[in-house]
Structures are given as C-alpha cells and as structure tokens.
Motif scaffolding. Structure first.
Motif, PDB file in Angstrom:
ATOM      1  N   VAL A 275     137.860  32.489  -5.668  1.00  0.00           N
ATOM      2  CA  VAL A 275     138.635  31.294  -6.008  1.00  0.00           C
ATOM      3  C   VAL A 275     138.391  30.895  -7.460  1.00  0.00           C
ATOM      4  CG1 VAL A 275     138.964  28.855  -5.481  1.00  0.00           C
ATOM      5  CG2 VAL A 275     138.583  30.497  -3.634  1.00  0.00           C
ATOM      6  N   LYS A 276     139.458  30.617  -8.174  1.00  0.00           N
ATOM      7  CA  LYS A 276     139.315  30.097  -9.538  1.00  0.00           C
ATOM      8  C   LYS A 276     139.713  28.633  -9.637  1.00  0.00           C
ATOM      9  CE  LYS A 276     143.851  31.530 -11.344  1.00  0.00           C
ATOM     10  NZ  LYS A 276     144.546  32.306 -12.385  1.00  0.00           N
ATOM     11  N   ALA A 277     140.403  28.086  -8.632  1.00  0.00           N
ATOM     12  CA  ALA A 277     140.772  26.669  -8.647  1.00  0.00           C
ATOM     13  C   ALA A 277     141.038  26.201  -7.224  1.00  0.00           C
ATOM     14  CB  ALA A 277     141.995  26.427  -9.520  1.00  0.00           C
ATOM     15  N   VAL A 278     140.764  24.921  -6.974  1.00  0.00           N
ATOM     16  CA  VAL A 278     140.986  24.317  -5.667  1.00  0.00           C
ATOM     17  C   VAL A 278     141.613  22.940  -5.869  1.00  0.00           C
ATOM     18  CG1 VAL A 278     139.904  23.449  -3.565  1.00  0.00           C
ATOM     19  CG2 VAL A 278     139.010  25.510  -4.653  1.00  0.00           C
ATOM     20  N   ARG A 279     142.646  22.654  -5.079  1.00  0.00           N
ATOM     21  CA  ARG A 279     143.237  21.318  -5.076  1.00  0.00           C
ATOM     22  C   ARG A 279     143.245  20.815  -3.642  1.00  0.00           C
ATOM     23  NH1 ARG A 279     146.224  23.932  -9.094  1.00  0.00           N
ATOM     24  NH2 ARG A 279     147.807  24.694  -7.651  1.00  0.00           N
ATOM     25  N   LEU A 280     142.564  19.697  -3.432  1.00  0.00           N
ATOM     26  CA  LEU A 280     142.401  19.139  -2.100  1.00  0.00           C
ATOM     27  C   LEU A 280     142.911  17.702  -2.096  1.00  0.00           C
ATOM     28  CD1 LEU A 280     141.110  19.137   0.797  1.00  0.00           C
ATOM     29  CD2 LEU A 280     138.991  18.377  -0.300  1.00  0.00           C
TER      30      LEU A 280
ATOM     31  N   PRO B 145     143.524  32.012  -5.969  1.00  0.00           N
ATOM     32  CA  PRO B 145     142.582  33.118  -6.068  1.00  0.00           C
ATOM     33  C   PRO B 145     142.845  33.983  -7.296  1.00  0.00           C
ATOM     34  CG  PRO B 145     144.322  33.689  -4.555  1.00  0.00           C
ATOM     35  CD  PRO B 145     144.650  32.313  -5.066  1.00  0.00           C
ATOM     36  N   GLU B 146     141.832  34.746  -7.679  1.00  0.00           N
ATOM     37  CA  GLU B 146     142.011  35.785  -8.681  1.00  0.00           C
ATOM     38  C   GLU B 146     142.841  36.901  -8.054  1.00  0.00           C
ATOM     39  OE1 GLU B 146     141.209  35.669 -11.704  1.00  0.00           O
ATOM     40  OE2 GLU B 146     139.496  34.310 -11.974  1.00  0.00           O
ATOM     41  N   LEU B 147     143.737  37.506  -8.833  1.00  0.00           N
ATOM     42  CA  LEU B 147     144.696  38.457  -8.286  1.00  0.00           C
ATOM     43  C   LEU B 147     144.060  39.779  -7.876  1.00  0.00           C
ATOM     44  CD1 LEU B 147     147.571  39.259  -7.613  1.00  0.00           C
ATOM     45  CD2 LEU B 147     147.892  39.921 -10.010  1.00  0.00           C
ATOM     46  N   ILE B 148     143.261  40.386  -8.739  1.00  0.00           N
ATOM     47  CA  ILE B 148     142.742  41.721  -8.457  1.00  0.00           C
ATOM     48  C   ILE B 148     141.845  41.735  -7.227  1.00  0.00           C
ATOM     49  CG2 ILE B 148     141.406  43.643  -9.371  1.00  0.00           C
ATOM     50  CD1 ILE B 148     144.215  43.213 -10.608  1.00  0.00           C
ATOM     51  N   PRO B 149     140.874  40.801  -7.083  1.00  0.00           N
ATOM     52  CA  PRO B 149     140.088  40.793  -5.846  1.00  0.00           C
ATOM     53  C   PRO B 149     140.965  40.598  -4.609  1.00  0.00           C
ATOM     54  CG  PRO B 149     139.005  39.486  -7.523  1.00  0.00           C
ATOM     55  CD  PRO B 149     140.360  39.819  -8.055  1.00  0.00           C
ATOM     56  N   LEU B 150     142.057  39.821  -4.732  1.00  0.00           N
ATOM     57  CA  LEU B 150     142.938  39.612  -3.594  1.00  0.00           C
ATOM     58  C   LEU B 150     143.592  40.923  -3.160  1.00  0.00           C
ATOM     59  CD1 LEU B 150     144.089  37.454  -1.722  1.00  0.00           C
ATOM     60  CD2 LEU B 150     145.960  37.163  -3.328  1.00  0.00           C
ATOM     61  N   LEU B 151     143.974  41.773  -4.117  1.00  0.00           N
ATOM     62  CA  LEU B 151     144.562  43.065  -3.783  1.00  0.00           C
ATOM     63  C   LEU B 151     143.552  43.982  -3.091  1.00  0.00           C
ATOM     64  CD1 LEU B 151     146.645  43.721  -7.030  1.00  0.00           C
ATOM     65  CD2 LEU B 151     147.518  43.150  -4.763  1.00  0.00           C
ATOM     66  N   ARG B 152     142.258  43.711  -3.304  1.00  0.00           N
ATOM     67  CA  ARG B 152     141.223  44.497  -2.630  1.00  0.00           C
ATOM     68  C   ARG B 152     140.801  43.830  -1.321  1.00  0.00           C
ATOM     69  NH1 ARG B 152     138.725  44.741  -7.985  1.00  0.00           N
ATOM     70  NH2 ARG B 152     137.172  43.229  -7.236  1.00  0.00           N
ATOM     71  N   LYS B 153     141.619  42.872  -0.864  1.00  0.00           N
ATOM     72  CA  LYS B 153     141.351  42.127   0.353  1.00  0.00           C
ATOM     73  C   LYS B 153     140.062  41.308   0.247  1.00  0.00           C
ATOM     74  CE  LYS B 153     143.823  45.344   3.350  1.00  0.00           C
ATOM     75  NZ  LYS B 153     143.792  46.114   4.624  1.00  0.00           N
ATOM     76  N   GLN B 154     139.763  40.820  -0.960  1.00  0.00           N
ATOM     77  CA  GLN B 154     138.646  39.931  -1.197  1.00  0.00           C
ATOM     78  C   GLN B 154     139.193  38.603  -1.714  1.00  0.00           C
ATOM     79  OE1 GLN B 154     136.205  42.003  -3.984  1.00  0.00           O
ATOM     80  NE2 GLN B 154     135.482  43.517  -2.490  1.00  0.00           N
ATOM     81  N   LEU B 155     138.544  37.534  -1.323  1.00  0.00           N
ATOM     82  CA  LEU B 155     139.015  36.211  -1.732  1.00  0.00           C
ATOM     83  C   LEU B 155     138.009  35.587  -2.682  1.00  0.00           C
ATOM     84  CD1 LEU B 155     141.203  34.062  -1.363  1.00  0.00           C
ATOM     85  CD2 LEU B 155     139.837  33.097   0.487  1.00  0.00           C
TER      86      LEU B 155
ATOM     87  N   ARG C   2     154.017  30.842  -6.732  1.00  0.00           N
ATOM     88  CA  ARG C   2     154.748  29.670  -7.215  1.00  0.00           C
ATOM     89  C   ARG C   2     154.230  29.344  -8.610  1.00  0.00           C
ATOM     90  NH1 ARG C   2     153.305  28.758  -2.003  1.00  0.00           N
ATOM     91  NH2 ARG C   2     154.955  28.473  -0.455  1.00  0.00           N
ATOM     92  N   GLY C   3     154.494  30.276  -9.529  1.00  0.00           N
ATOM     93  CA  GLY C   3     153.948  30.152 -10.873  1.00  0.00           C
ATOM     94  C   GLY C   3     152.544  30.718 -10.971  1.00  0.00           C
ATOM     95  N   GLU C   4     151.870  30.863  -9.818  1.00  0.00           N
ATOM     96  CA  GLU C   4     150.549  31.470  -9.708  1.00  0.00           C
ATOM     97  C   GLU C   4     150.356  31.820  -8.243  1.00  0.00           C
ATOM     98  OE1 GLU C   4     147.738  28.488 -10.872  1.00  0.00           O
ATOM     99  OE2 GLU C   4     148.420  27.044  -9.382  1.00  0.00           O
ATOM    100  N   TRP C   5     149.484  32.796  -7.984  1.00  0.00           N
ATOM    101  CA  TRP C   5     149.167  33.100  -6.594  1.00  0.00           C
ATOM    102  C   TRP C   5     148.376  31.954  -6.008  1.00  0.00           C
ATOM    103  CZ3 TRP C   5     151.496  36.343  -3.675  1.00  0.00           C
ATOM    104  CH2 TRP C   5     152.091  37.486  -4.236  1.00  0.00           C
ATOM    105  N   ARG C   6     148.770  31.552  -4.825  1.00  0.00           N
ATOM    106  CA  ARG C   6     148.060  30.455  -4.200  1.00  0.00           C
ATOM    107  C   ARG C   6     148.052  30.612  -2.687  1.00  0.00           C
ATOM    108  NH1 ARG C   6     151.598  25.109  -5.390  1.00  0.00           N
ATOM    109  NH2 ARG C   6     151.269  25.814  -7.539  1.00  0.00           N
TER     110      ARG C   6
END
Length: 410
Positions: free
Chosen positions: A105-110, A93-103, A50-54
């Motif tokens: 985080v570069k930002a959090v909204r709570l 999350p960062e995209l490349i680590p996510l593709l390697r099945k690693q999580l 949605r404009g970024e992976w989330r």
C-alpha cells in the motif's frame, strides 16, 4: 508511445482477472484482524483504474479491545475498547507487486460515520471522520529488531524504523471527555518513529482552537509527547469545563489562552507524574459570580454584598501544572469596582492554598472588627483599602477569610 498505450490497456484488462476482489477483501480483513486482534467486517470490494489503481471497500466495522490489541502486539496499552464504523476504505497499491499477486500500500483513505475510543479514565467519539495517509514509504529493511525474550515490548519497538508517510484527518464533531469540538482538521507527518501534527484547527463553541503536537517513539520507545495550543474568544464555561468546571460555571466572559506542555506516555500514572504545562489566559469585560465562594466574608462587606459579583475589564492569569498541582503563578482581575490579584496552588479535586489581595472601592471601609480602627491608615493614594484574603481547604468549596496576620503586618 503506442507500445506504452498497449501495455497500459493490457494492465487494465488483466489485473482484475489476476487478483479477484474477494481475495483482496479477505486478505485485508485477515491482516487487520491479525495485527489488532479486532473483529473486522467489510461488505463489498472492487479493484479498478480511476486515475490510479485502487482497491475500494465499502461498509463494515472494526471492533476491538485493549486486551486483544495488547495480546496481538505484545505491547501493554491503557486502551479498553474501540469501534470504527467504516463507510469507505480506499487502498492505493503499488502496481508491480499487485501484478505478482502481492498487496503493498502506498496510500489509504478512510472515512466513516463514527469512531469511538475508551481508555478507562477517558473517552473520545468522532462523527463523520476521515483519515488520509499519503506518500507512504516502507523500505525493505525488514521488521524491527526483536527484543530479548521475557522483556516487555515498548510500542516504539513495533514500528519499522524506515516507515514514513504524510497524513491528514478531520471530523465534523469530536467529543472528548464529554466536551464537544467541531470542524476538526489536522495535517502532519510520520517519520523516524515520531508522529508530528504540524497544524490542528477546531472550533469550541463560538471560539477557535489551533495547535501542534509531536508524539516521539524514536527517542523513547515508550513515547514522549510535546504540544502547544492557542484558543481565541472561547466562552469561559466552554473553555474551562473540562479542567476547572467550578470556575467555568461562575465566570462570564470570553477567554483567550496559550499553553505549551509535555509528558511521557508510558501509562496513565507516568503521564500524570510527568505532565508539565505552562500557559497564559486573558479575558475582557466579564463577571465572576463568586457569591457562594465569598459567603465567609459577607460580614466584612456590610452593605456592599454586591461586591461578591466581581466585575472586571481585564483578566490576566499565568499558570503552570506540574507534579499534580495547578500553580497560580499570577492572576489578576482589574478595571472594576474591585481589583483582585492572587497566587497559590490547587490540587484538582483536592485541596488548595491561595493568597488573594482585594483592592476595595475608593472611600469604602469594610467591617474589620478589632482592626477597623486601622482602616484609615491602610488606604492608598486613591483612597482604596487593600484587603488580604486566604482561600484554603477543599477546592470545590474553599474556606475564605481575611488574613489578619498580613493585615496586622501592614
């Protein structure tokens, strides 16, 4: 450009297949529980673009105790319990680590309905809160150095040295020690193991509060706090309720205040011992209803019992709180029938010793008993007598009397 579009399209289609939402949900729940020892529940999760992976998680709560947190981190804490009701947690999350099945985080909204924290001798509750971490930067330097076995681990030693991020937070209402503040918003940054709130704004009753603070775990791994705050046009009862309720209930005016302070954060005893606060309070056009406080000097006032309601045009008060004592470095109420100035000290909830000078109305003579014959010689150029008083004993109900020693000396 065509190749880039094809790659992006493939990522959008493949990432949800490579990393199932349930896997991400359970990973986040597991990591939060492992890091804090808390009970963690989250209801739903989805991954999408949605404009970024989330990664978006909705519903749930995090409930924990200070004992479990201390056991999980190896660091002591004054915290007794905490509870976060979570409405939505968005993790970017960062995209490349996510593709390697690693999580990673570069930002959090709570955001959530409520947040409650209890630390034994105090509590805070926030309603409709929101927290945003951004520009999160955690390098590959590894975890902080492990301290020698058998030594208590300070909180700062648990923080990676290269962790940095910007943050903002807010809440519709925050109740701190039973006192409500509304429309809370703050901005700041964390770097070098120190959190700095560069802007804090809130409302207290019909007045406003602004402040800054810095909690530094880099210089001292147990933490050092520095803060400053300014309050404007706050009703006296609302401003003084947490600190001097006996005064706040009697003082009718709006106050403005400025303070600076510091303390060490190791534990509650250390905070109390090292707390050092200095400030100034001003007010205009008010009344201090001190009838019960001044009951002991009723006989001196004769037919002017109304003077126990101290009316003033200006209030000025310089103070300092250090080593468990509130020091009145100067207080004055001027511009009314009487004018009051005083210095001394107060131990909150304990004893006090305050010397007060009261300038009485022009032409008025108090009943000074054996010293009444001196009244005429004590008048100033305006025809006003300066009456010295003392306040002593318990702060909640001080004994008030004429200082005959000072009076005789004059």
């Amino acid at each position: 450009a065509g190749i880039v579009l094809l790659v992006l399209a493939a990522v959008v289609l493949l990432v949800p297949l490579l990393v199932p939402a349930d896997t991400v949900t359970s990973r986040i729940v597991r990591e939060i529980a492992r890091a804090t020892g808390a009970e963690v529940t989250l209801e739903t999760a989805d991954i999408g673009w949605r404009g970024e992976w989330r990664v978006t998680l909705r519903g749930g709560r995090i409930k924990g105790t200070g004992a479990a947190l201390a056991a999980a981190t190896g660091s002591p804490t004054d915290l007794e319990s905490y509870l976060l009701e979570v409405s939505e947690l968005v993790v970017v999350p960062e995209l490349i680590p996510l593709l390697r099945k690693q999580l990673e985080v570069k930002a959090v909204r709570l955001s959530g309905r409520s947040l409650a924290v209890d630390w034994g001798d105090g509590e805070a509750v926030a309603s409709r809160y929101r927290v945003h971490l951004r520009e999160v930067n955690l390098g590959l330097g590894g975890p902080p150095t492990t301290p020698p076995a058998g030594r208590t681990i300070a909180p700062g030693e648990r923080i990676p040295a290269d962790l940095a991020f910007a943050f903002s937070a807010g809440a519709d209402t925050v109740v701190l020690q039973g006192v409500p503040y509304t429309a809370l918003d703050l901005e700041g940054r964390f770097a070098d193991r120190a959190a700095e709130v560069t802007s804090l704004n809130a409302r207290r009753s019909t007045g406003s509060l602004k402040g800054k603070l810095r909690a530094d775990y880099g210089t001292d791994p147990w933490g050092k706090l520095e803060f400053e705050a300014v309050g404007k046009a706050i009703p006296a009862g609302a401003l003084l309720e947490p600190w001097a309720p006996e005064v706040g209930r009697r003082l009718e005016c709006d106050l403005s205040a400025g303070i600076v302070g510091r303390c060490d954060l190791r534990d509650s005893a250390t905070r109390e011992r090292t707390l050092d606060v200095a400030g100034t309070v001003t007010g205009t056009d008010g009344i201090l209803r001190a009838g019960d406080w001044l009951e002991d000097v009723s006989d001196y006032l004769g037919h002017r019992q109304d003077l126990k309601d101290v009316r003033f045009a200006a209030l000025d008060h310089d103070f300092r709180y250090v080593q468990g004592r509130y020091l009145l470095e100067g207080v004055s109420l001027t511009g009314g029938d009487t004018e009051w100035t005083g210095t001394g000290w107060v131990e909150p909830g304990g004893n006090l010793a305050v010397a007060v000078d009261v300038k009485l109305p022009a032409g008025y003579t108090p009943d000074l008993g054996g010293f009444s014959f001196l009244a005429g010689t004590l008048r100033d150029a305006e025809g006003r007598i300066n009456l010295p008083l003392t306040l002593s004993g318990r702060a909640a109900r001080p004994a008030v009397g004429v200082d005959l020693g000072r009076l005789g000396g004059r």
